[in-house]
Design a protein around this motif. Structure first.
Motif, PDB file in Angstrom:
ATOM      1  N   MET A  75       6.106  -3.832  -5.238  1.00 43.79           N
ATOM      2  CA  MET A  75       7.070  -4.085  -4.104  1.00 43.79           C
ATOM      3  C   MET A  75       6.664  -5.942  -5.289  1.00 43.79           C
ATOM      4  O   MET A  75       7.931  -6.319  -5.300  1.00 43.79           O
ATOM      5  N   ASN A  76       5.653  -6.742  -5.409  1.00 45.75           N
ATOM      6  CA  ASN A  76       5.585  -7.654  -6.509  1.00 45.75           C
ATOM      7  C   ASN A  76       6.413  -7.027  -7.650  1.00 45.75           C
ATOM      8  O   ASN A  76       6.766  -8.166  -8.125  1.00 45.75           O
ATOM      9  N   CYS A  77       6.832  -5.715  -8.520  1.00 45.91           N
ATOM     10  CA  CYS A  77       7.127  -5.751  -9.124  1.00 45.91           C
ATOM     11  C   CYS A  77       8.818  -5.470  -9.231  1.00 45.91           C
ATOM     12  O   CYS A  77       9.524  -5.353 -10.132  1.00 45.91           O
ATOM     13  N   MET A  78       9.389  -5.208  -8.517  1.00 45.55           N
ATOM     14  CA  MET A  78      10.903  -5.117  -7.807  1.00 45.55           C
ATOM     15  C   MET A  78      11.010  -6.818  -7.503  1.00 45.55           C
ATOM     16  O   MET A  78      12.197  -6.513  -7.525  1.00 45.55           O
ATOM     17  N   LEU A 114       3.895  -8.807   0.497  1.00 45.92           N
ATOM     18  CA  LEU A 114       2.816  -7.442   0.661  1.00 45.92           C
ATOM     19  C   LEU A 114       3.180  -6.884   2.163  1.00 45.92           C
ATOM     20  O   LEU A 114       3.330  -6.107   2.502  1.00 45.92           O
ATOM     21  N   GLN A 115       4.141  -8.431   2.912  1.00 46.54           N
ATOM     22  CA  GLN A 115       4.932  -7.584   4.242  1.00 46.54           C
ATOM     23  C   GLN A 115       6.340  -7.040   3.477  1.00 46.54           C
ATOM     24  O   GLN A 115       6.330  -5.837   4.886  1.00 46.54           O
ATOM     25  N   VAL A 116       6.810  -6.861   2.685  1.00 48.25           N
ATOM     26  CA  VAL A 116       7.479  -5.968   2.713  1.00 48.25           C
ATOM     27  C   VAL A 116       6.395  -4.745   2.300  1.00 48.25           C
ATOM     28  O   VAL A 116       7.363  -3.702   2.943  1.00 48.25           O
ATOM     29  N   ALA A 117       5.667  -4.744   1.446  1.00 48.70           N
ATOM     30  CA  ALA A 117       4.999  -3.123   1.816  1.00 48.70           C
ATOM     31  C   ALA A 117       4.727  -2.598   3.006  1.00 48.70           C
ATOM     32  O   ALA A 117       4.252  -1.139   3.344  1.00 48.70           O
ATOM     33  N   ASP A 118       4.318  -3.581   4.148  1.00 48.63           N
ATOM     34  CA  ASP A 118       3.584  -3.496   4.851  1.00 48.63           C
ATOM     35  C   ASP A 118       4.562  -2.389   5.991  1.00 48.63           C
ATOM     36  O   ASP A 118       4.200  -1.653   6.727  1.00 48.63           O
ATOM     37  N   ILE A 119       5.989  -3.141   6.022  1.00 50.16           N
ATOM     38  CA  ILE A 119       7.295  -2.180   6.932  1.00 50.16           C
ATOM     39  C   ILE A 119       7.475  -0.881   5.872  1.00 50.16           C
ATOM     40  O   ILE A 119       7.512  -0.058   6.932  1.00 50.16           O
TER      41      ILE A 119
END
Ligand code: ADP
Ligand code: NA
Length: 332
Positions: free
Chosen positions: A96-99, A133-138
């Motif tokens: 997601m960092n790369c998005m 990272l929160q985005v990924a968590d969800i």
């Protein structure tokens, strides 16, 4: 299950949660266990965006889980786990960092506020990418809803944007559920007992203004008895003119289940001292079983380990499936 899925996390940044954490967040988590398919985690990966002492972090993470169980999370009715036990969080976090665009991340107001307070030399890159990272968590859990306070709404918006971007780029089949915020009621806000115009906060409140759930009952009773009110005498609910009294009434109402109107009637003809004393007693009675259940888990590390192992296993079964799809679509 056809119940909507929710995902929420809390930081293990101190040995005890405070009353604001309970009334503003965990109480709702407990309620959502039956109406929703609930995933709750203690976010130790997020905690290390600022420097942590290893032994303290480990102890606080376990104490946080014990307290969540003490406050009423039930591993039979929700999935409760520690973030670092599920390596897919870090793995999807990188993707997601790369998005995310650099400018997009730089617009996050929580980052701007926190980094301004810390200064750029002490601000980690981890703090910068924390919302991602929160985005990924969800997204790992394909959550439909994210219970958050108003201050986290922007991060849920970012989650929606990145989920849609990924779905579009690696379509046509959607990879992620696009979640909505489930904004927690503002009425649940708890204020500092010494400065009732500021929210109760572990970092900003003075020791006397902060009610920790694991404080000894006589310590919290004393805090309630010395709460700052105003020069009036009539117990009534008026957040502007009587923030201290209103805060005490709000807390009393929340822990007793009695309405504020009923409490105001009850205190008719009595002074502020009566409110403080009764609330101190009511709080001690209310917090005792929470403390007992928490202590039982702290005294039985094997039982806590068992809860954590089961939670991690349940969480990983969902997270690994999402990550496998993501890796496949990306070309890994
Ligand atoms: P703190 O502000 O003490 O550092 P956190 O930021 O770790 O607490 O908050 C964890 C959760 O508790 C969040 O969901 C937050 O909205 C809630 N919370 C914290 N303080 C309060 C408060 N005073 N009133 C209501 N909710 C609160
Ligand atoms: Na905070």
């Amino acid at each position: 299950t056809d119940r909507p899925r929710v995902l929420s996390g809390i930081q293990p940044t101190s040995g005890s949660f405070h009353l604001g954490n309970y009334l503003g967040a965990v109480r709702q988590w407990v309620a959502l266990q039956d109406s929703h398919d609930a995933y709750y985690m203690v976010v130790d990966l997020h905690a290390i965006t600022v420097e942590q002492d290893p032994a303290t972090l480990r102890a606080n993470t376990r104490a946080s889980v014990a307290q969540l169980l003490g406050m009423g999370l039930d591993p039979e009715r929700c999935t409760l786990f520690v973030q670092s036990h599920v390596p897919e969080h870090a793995q999807l976090g990188w993707v997601m960092n790369c998005m995310a665009g650099f400018g997009e991340a730089a617009r996050m107001t929580q980052f701007k506020d926190k980094s301004a307070k810390q200064g750029s030399d002490r601000t980690t890159v981890g703090l910068f990418t924390y919302p991602i990272l929160q985005v990924a968590d969800i997204l790992l859990y394909q959550a439909d809803q994210v219970p958050v306070g108003e201050d986290q709404r922007q991060h849920v918006e970012l989650t929606r944007d990145l989920a849609e971007r990924f779905n579009h780029r690696y379509g046509p089949q959607p990879t992620f559920t696009v979640p909505s915020p489930y904004i927690l009621k503002e009425t649940a806000k708890v204020f500092d007992l010494q400065d009732p115009t500021a929210k109760m906060s572990k970092s900003a409140s003075s020791a006397k203004g902060l009610v920790n759930l694991l404080d000894e009952p006589r310590v919290s009773a004393k805090k309630f008895r010395s709460a700052v009110t105003d020069t009036g005498t009539v117990v009534s609910f008026d957040e502007k003119e009587k923030p201290g009294v209103s805060n005490l009434l709000g807390i009393y109402s929340a822990i007793s289940g009695r309405s504020v109107a009923e409490l105001v009637e009850h205190f008719e003809g009595k002074m502020y001292g009566a409110l403080k004393t009764e609330l101190a007693d009511a709080f001690s009675e209310w917090v005792a079983p929470i403390q007992e259940r928490t202590q039982a888990y702290l005294d039985d590390p094997a039982a806590l380990d068992e809860v954590l192992a089961r939670g991690a296993e349940k969480a990983r079964s969902v997270a690994s499936e999402t990550l496998a799809t993501v890796y496949d679509r990306i070309g890994f």
